[in-house]
Design an enzyme around this catalytic site. Structure first.
Site, PDB file in Angstrom:
ATOM      1  N   ASP A   1       0.046   5.166   0.915  1.00 56.63           N
ATOM      2  CA  ASP A   1      -0.101   6.149   1.994  1.00 56.63           C
ATOM      3  C   ASP A   1      -0.180   5.472   3.366  1.00 56.63           C
ATOM      4  OD1 ASP A   1      -2.275   8.129  -0.134  1.00 56.63           O
ATOM      5  OD2 ASP A   1      -0.111   8.124   0.040  1.00 56.63           O
TER       6      ASP A   1
ATOM      7  N   ASP B   1       0.879  -1.148   0.000  1.00 56.56           N
ATOM      8  CA  ASP B   1       0.000   0.000   0.000  1.00 56.56           C
ATOM      9  C   ASP B   1       0.929   1.213   0.000  1.00 56.56           C
ATOM     10  OD1 ASP B   1      -1.539   1.723   2.693  1.00 56.56           O
ATOM     11  OD2 ASP B   1      -2.292   1.714   0.638  1.00 56.56           O
TER      12      ASP B   1
HETATM   13  O1  LIG Z   1      -3.407   4.047   1.718  1.00 54.01           O
HETATM   14  P1  LIG Z   1      -3.585   4.212   0.205  1.00 54.01           P
HETATM   15  O2  LIG Z   1      -4.536   3.195  -0.395  1.00 54.01           O
HETATM   16  O3  LIG Z   1      -2.226   4.259  -0.519  1.00 54.01           O
HETATM   17  O4  LIG Z   1      -4.215   5.694  -0.038  1.00 54.01           O
HETATM   18  C1  LIG Z   1      -5.144   6.238   0.894  1.00 54.01           C
HETATM   19  C2  LIG Z   1      -5.495   7.610   0.335  1.00 54.01           C
HETATM   20  O5  LIG Z   1      -6.046   7.472  -0.956  1.00 54.01           O
HETATM   21  C3  LIG Z   1      -6.542   8.332   1.135  1.00 54.01           C
HETATM   22  O6  LIG Z   1      -7.651   7.452   1.335  1.00 54.01           O
HETATM   23  C4  LIG Z   1      -8.742   8.137   1.942  1.00 54.01           C
HETATM   24  O7  LIG Z   1      -9.807   7.220   2.074  1.00 54.01           O
HETATM   25  P2  LIG Z   1     -11.100   7.318   1.082  1.00 54.01           P
HETATM   26  O8  LIG Z   1     -10.564   6.950  -0.315  1.00 54.01           O
HETATM   27  O9  LIG Z   1     -11.606   8.732   1.140  1.00 54.01           O
HETATM   28  O10 LIG Z   1     -12.071   6.281   1.625  1.00 54.01           O
HETATM   29  C5  LIG Z   1      -8.362   8.685   3.317  1.00 54.01           C
HETATM   30  O11 LIG Z   1      -8.092   7.598   4.170  1.00 54.01           O
HETATM   31  C6  LIG Z   1      -7.105   9.560   3.212  1.00 54.01           C
HETATM   32  O12 LIG Z   1      -6.648   9.887   4.514  1.00 54.01           O
HETATM   33  C7  LIG Z   1      -6.014   8.840   2.468  1.00 54.01           C
HETATM   34  O13 LIG Z   1      -4.918   9.738   2.227  1.00 54.01           O
HETATM   35 MG   LIG Z   2      -2.697   3.333   3.348  1.00 52.34          MG
END
Ligand SMILES: O=P(O)(O)OC[C@@H](O)[C@H]1O[C@@H](OP(=O)(O)O)[C@@H](O)[C@@H](O)[C@@H]1O
Ligand SMILES: [Mg+2]
Ligand SMILES: [Zn+2]
Length: 178
Positions: A10, A8
């Site tokens: 972020d 993953d």
């Molecule tokens: O952890 P990965 O998959 O690499 O990326 C997560 C991000 O796309 C964002 O995903 C969002 O969730 P929602 O997409 O809004 O449910 C939130 O959790 C944000 O805080 C976060 O930065």
């Molecule tokens: Mg993540």
């Protein structure tokens, strides 16, 4: 067979934010993560990435900005003598019903098909429950790190067999030394 590890992004490779990571300037590697990817790569591992990026659908940033973040990642890892494999992202919003947004395993399947490596037992390292559920859905090994949202996720009901590490550096040490 290819030694494939899927990450993953972020909260695992870089700091995450509830306000999303909206620019290259906001994309800041977590301590030890770049070195961990480089060490894994130099030890013969192929490191791929599967990341939800609903910020695209929400209009917070565009594909060019996302690509610039990933170019930065590749440059930093290359400076340490390693390389980053396929990066797959889901640009869709939660309500679009796509097949690629985690916890669906669509991105993991894309990576598996790209490298012709079955997903059974492949480690997928994430910080959110959706990451772990995506892994479980395709019989991969769910691995939770405590960085990003990981400590909060750890308090939830995790898929049976989830492995837990402090951070990506600890995951790399485990894979390289065993
Ligand atoms: O952890 P990965 O998959 O690499 O990326 C997560 C991000 O796309 C964002 O995903 C969002 O969730 P929602 O997409 O809004 O449910 C939130 O959790 C944000 O805080 C976060 O930065
Ligand atoms: Mg993540
Ligand atoms: Zn999608």
């Amino acid at each position: 067979m290819l030694k494939l590890l899927i990450l993953d992004r972020d909260g695992v490779i870089n700091y995450d934010s509830d306000a999303y990571i909206k620019s290259v300037e906001e994309w800041i590697p977590l301590p030890g993560s770049i070195e961990a990817i480089a060490q894994l790569s130099k030890a013969g591992w192929t490191v791929a990435i599967a990341t939800n990026q609903s910020g695209i659908a929400r209009g917070y940033y565009d594909i060019a900005t996302l690509d610039a973040m990933h170019a930065r990642l590749r440059t930093l890892v290359a400076e340490q003598g390693g390389e980053v494999g396929l990066v797959v992202y889901c640009p869709h919003g939660p309500d679009e019903g796509c097949d690629c947004r985690k916890p669906k395993p669509g991105m993991l399947k894309i990576i598996s098909e790209h490298y012709k490596v079955p997903l059974a037992g492949i480690w997928f390292v994430g910080d959110s429950l959706g990451d772990l559920e995506a892994a479980k859905a395709v019989d991969s090994q769910p691995v939770l790190v405590k960085t990003g949202k990981g400590e909060k996720t750890q308090a939830k009901n995790l898929p049976v067999g989830t492995l837990i590490f402090d951070d990506l550096a600890a995951v790399a040490a485990e894979l390289i030394n065993n």
